[in-house]
Scaffold this motif. Structure first.
Motif, PDB file in Angstrom:
ATOM      1  N   MET A   1       0.835  -1.182   0.000  1.00 41.07           N
ATOM      2  CA  MET A   1       0.000   0.000   0.000  1.00 41.07           C
ATOM      3  C   MET A   1       0.885   1.254   0.000  1.00 41.07           C
ATOM      4  N   PRO A   2       0.433   2.282  -0.663  1.00 41.36           N
ATOM      5  CA  PRO A   2       1.200   3.532  -0.649  1.00 41.36           C
ATOM      6  C   PRO A   2       1.140   4.198   0.729  1.00 41.36           C
ATOM      7  N   ASP A   3       2.074   5.094   0.966  1.00 38.62           N
ATOM      8  CA  ASP A   3       2.089   5.850   2.216  1.00 38.62           C
ATOM      9  C   ASP A   3       0.862   6.769   2.242  1.00 38.62           C
ATOM     10  N   TYR A  39      -7.248   4.106  11.461  1.00 39.31           N
ATOM     11  CA  TYR A  39      -6.977   4.441  10.058  1.00 39.31           C
ATOM     12  C   TYR A  39      -6.319   5.822   9.959  1.00 39.31           C
ATOM     13  N   LEU A  40      -6.893   6.788  10.666  1.00 39.66           N
ATOM     14  CA  LEU A  40      -6.385   8.159  10.584  1.00 39.66           C
ATOM     15  C   LEU A  40      -5.066   8.331  11.333  1.00 39.66           C
ATOM     16  N   GLY A  41      -4.811   7.470  12.296  1.00 37.10           N
ATOM     17  CA  GLY A  41      -3.556   7.536  13.040  1.00 37.10           C
ATOM     18  C   GLY A  41      -2.435   6.751  12.391  1.00 37.10           C
ATOM     19  N   LYS A  47      -5.946  -3.000   3.633  1.00 36.77           N
ATOM     20  CA  LYS A  47      -6.652  -2.578   2.423  1.00 36.77           C
ATOM     21  C   LYS A  47      -7.953  -1.865   2.799  1.00 36.77           C
ATOM     22  N   LYS A  48      -8.641  -2.362   3.816  1.00 35.50           N
ATOM     23  CA  LYS A  48      -9.882  -1.719   4.255  1.00 35.50           C
ATOM     24  C   LYS A  48      -9.604  -0.298   4.738  1.00 35.50           C
ATOM     25  N   ALA A  49      -8.508  -0.086   5.462  1.00 39.35           N
ATOM     26  CA  ALA A  49      -8.142   1.258   5.923  1.00 39.35           C
ATOM     27  C   ALA A  49      -7.902   2.158   4.720  1.00 39.35           C
ATOM     28  N   HIS A  50      -7.156   1.659   3.754  1.00 36.67           N
ATOM     29  CA  HIS A  50      -6.857   2.421   2.542  1.00 36.67           C
ATOM     30  C   HIS A  50      -8.141   2.763   1.790  1.00 36.67           C
ATOM     31  N   ASP A  51      -9.012   1.787   1.637  1.00 29.98           N
ATOM     32  CA  ASP A  51     -10.280   2.013   0.930  1.00 29.98           C
ATOM     33  C   ASP A  51     -11.153   3.031   1.660  1.00 29.98           C
TER      34      ASP A  51
END
Length: 63
Positions: A1-3, A39-41, A47-51
């Motif tokens: 996943m990207p940064d 997710y925000l931290g 993948k779910k966080a990214h999505d």
């Protein structure tokens, strides 16, 4: 996943400037508030966080 640090910073700034609570966002996107915090931290990089971050950026048109 990207940064995702830049995206997370922009989301935080957007919410702070508009007084949007994380509870409101978590409720709207039907995710637990703790998950949204993770997710925000940057603690959760799944993948779910990214999505979810991508969905928030698209929904609020954060640029």
């Amino acid at each position: 996943m990207p940064d995702t640090s830049t995206a997370r910073d922009k989301i935080h700034k957007y919410f702070d400037e508009r007084d949007i609570s994380l509870v409101t966002v978590a409720t709207y996107f039907d995710i637990p508030k703790q998950d949204l915090n993770d997710y925000l931290g940057g603690e959760n990089k799944s993948k779910k966080a990214h999505d979810t971050l991508t969905s928030i950026i698209e929904y609020y048109k954060i640029r």
